[in-house]
Design an enzyme around this catalytic site. Structure first.
Site, PDB file in Angstrom:
ATOM      1  N   ARG A 107       0.844  -1.194   0.000  1.00  0.00           N
ATOM      2  CA  ARG A 107       0.000   0.000   0.000  1.00  0.00           C
ATOM      3  C   ARG A 107       0.887   1.254   0.000  1.00  0.00           C
ATOM      4  NH1 ARG A 107      -5.513  -0.867   1.551  1.00  0.00           N
ATOM      5  NH2 ARG A 107      -6.172  -2.641   0.302  1.00  0.00           N
ATOM      6  N   GLN A 116      -0.467   2.328  -6.366  1.00  0.00           N
ATOM      7  CA  GLN A 116      -1.926   2.468  -6.382  1.00  0.00           C
ATOM      8  C   GLN A 116      -2.547   2.008  -7.694  1.00  0.00           C
ATOM      9  OE1 GLN A 116      -2.698   6.545  -5.318  1.00  0.00           O
ATOM     10  NE2 GLN A 116      -2.766   6.096  -3.128  1.00  0.00           N
ATOM     11  N   ASP A 138      -3.118  -1.753  -7.697  1.00  0.00           N
ATOM     12  CA  ASP A 138      -3.830  -2.310  -6.538  1.00  0.00           C
ATOM     13  C   ASP A 138      -5.124  -3.010  -6.971  1.00  0.00           C
ATOM     14  OD1 ASP A 138      -5.034  -2.889  -4.137  1.00  0.00           O
ATOM     15  OD2 ASP A 138      -4.688  -0.926  -3.251  1.00  0.00           O
ATOM     16  N   SER A 165      -8.187  -2.868  -4.521  1.00  0.00           N
ATOM     17  CA  SER A 165      -8.964  -1.632  -4.573  1.00  0.00           C
ATOM     18  C   SER A 165      -9.855  -1.586  -5.812  1.00  0.00           C
ATOM     19  CB  SER A 165      -8.034  -0.410  -4.548  1.00  0.00           C
ATOM     20  OG  SER A 165      -7.411  -0.292  -3.294  1.00  0.00           O
ATOM     21  N   TYR A 223      -4.387  -1.632   6.801  1.00  0.00           N
ATOM     22  CA  TYR A 223      -5.459  -2.603   6.959  1.00  0.00           C
ATOM     23  C   TYR A 223      -6.000  -2.547   8.386  1.00  0.00           C
ATOM     24  CZ  TYR A 223      -3.608  -4.685   2.663  1.00  0.00           C
ATOM     25  OH  TYR A 223      -3.185  -4.897   1.388  1.00  0.00           O
TER      26      TYR A 223
END
Length: 382
Positions: free
Chosen positions: A128, A133, A136, A139, A236
């Site tokens: 993360r 990003q 990911d 996500s 998390y």
């Protein structure tokens, strides 16, 4: 360099690991792309569209993966023990495998990757960090799952979501509680709000309070010292103490009584999903209420949820659909394929057009499962 893409063979899986757009990009990077015929059917991508993008259409899985230097998957390869073809046998020694490989739940298969000489990367272990990003997958796929959960709830709910004022009277808006305000939960909040519901949400992470309230929902949590320190360094949620769980459960039980729809999204990586909605809580809910359990594949946040089914317990509909992103296969494929492209681009040498993995890169370290015949991920070694 050859990239091989097979049709996904696991039940309830309609996604594919590439899109026509990413195929063009791979070809532009100097790779050839072989895709098994029919691989894109579940995501409404015909073979002809892949072919027009520059891919070779292979007649079967073996042909698509034969001599492939890089194999892109959505889910981990099937095994003979699972009743399917042993897909790992189709990979050549030294091949690189990239996908959502569920290493915590399939540790034996990780050992098989090593024994086969396959270099495997699990996309769900993506660090993360800002640079990652765009890669990911949790996500991108959870975002769609959160949206679809609300749509599924609305379809099962026997009333309208928004307030409606008519000459015959006023219909009160539905009350929706979202449990877990990660990516899926935040999208569920936003979607339920767009549909006109009154939304509240719970989460064990202090940072979630501001995010929930920014979307126009009410935050529900026990605000004690443990709550203020309840987030891991990786972003998390972490396991809470039994004492905190008891306090939160009491507050949740009181809140749930007033809800029409409850959507649960709480997952802990590598662990069984925590129970958030007990049978006793379900009994207190209004007849005709709906629970959508996004964690049903990891044991469920509600113990009454049944994987792959919509059941009625104590007058409440409990929705346990499997693989929600796959229920939006076209969009899920498009986003997942872009995640993979961003990741794979890091390992393609611009001069030689071949694979060149930088094992000092924290993205490679964080996602790499096997290398040179050994299991190398710290969480799986020993």
């Amino acid at each position: 360099m050859k990239i091989g893409v097979a049709k996904e063979r696991r039940p309830h899986e309609a996604r594919v690991a590439v899109s026509p757009d990413t195929v063009k990009k791979y070809v532009g990077l100097g790779a050839s792309v072989a895709i098994e015929t029919g691989a894109g059917a579940g995501a409404n991508i015909p073979d002809e569209v892949f072919k027009a993008a520059g891919a070779e259409i292979a007649p079967d899985e073996a042909a698509a993966l034969k001599d492939a230097d890089l194999v892109l998957k959505v889910q981990r390869p099937l095994t003979a023990a699972e009743g399917g073809p042993d897909e790992l046998t189709l990979l050549k020694p030294g091949a690189v495998l990239v996908g959502i490989l569920s290493p915590h739940g399939a540790k034996d298969q990780v050992q098989q990757y090593a024994a086969k000489g396959v270099t495997a990367f699990a996309m769900e272990l993506m660090p993360r960090i800002t640079r990652a990003q765009v890669m990911d997958v949790l996500s991108s796929q959870s975002n769609l799952a959160g949206y679809k959960a609300v749509i599924d709830a609305a379809a099962e709910f026997g009333r309208a979501f928004p307030m409606m004022m008519t000459a015959a009277g006023t219909i009160a808006p539905a009350r929706v509680l979202v449990m877990g305000a990660g990516v899926a939960g935040l999208q569920a909040i936003a979607t339920a709000r767009r549909l006109g519901a009154i939304v509240s949400a719970t989460d064990v992470r202090p940072a979630a309070k501001e995010q929930v309230e920014s979307l126009g929902a009410t935050f529900v949590a026990v605000m004690d010292e443990e709550f203020k320190q309840a987030e891991t360094a990786g972003g998390y949620a972490k396991e809470m103490s039994d004492a905190y769980k008891a306090k939160q459960a009491a507050l949740t039980a009181e809140t749930i009584k007033k809800q029409d729809v409850v959507i649960t999204t709480a997952l802990i990586p590598g662990r069984k999903a925590p129970v958030l909605v007990s049978e006793e809580m379900v009994k207190t809910m209004k007849p005709g209420s709906v629970i959508v359990d996004l964690a049903v594949e990891q044991g469920g946040n509600c113990p009454l949820a049944e994987p792959g089914k919509v059941v009625v317990k104590h007058g409440v509909k409990i929705v346990g659909h499997l693989n929600l992103p796959s229920r939006l296969a076209a969009d899920a494929t498009s986003l997942y394929a872009r995640n993979l492209l961003a990741f794979v681009s890091l390992m393609i040498d611009k001069e030689t057009k071949g694979l060149k993995i930088d094992w000092e890169d924290e993205i490679m370290k964080g996602t790499g499962l096997t290398r040179d015949g050994k299991v190398v991920h710290p969480a799986l070694v020993g």
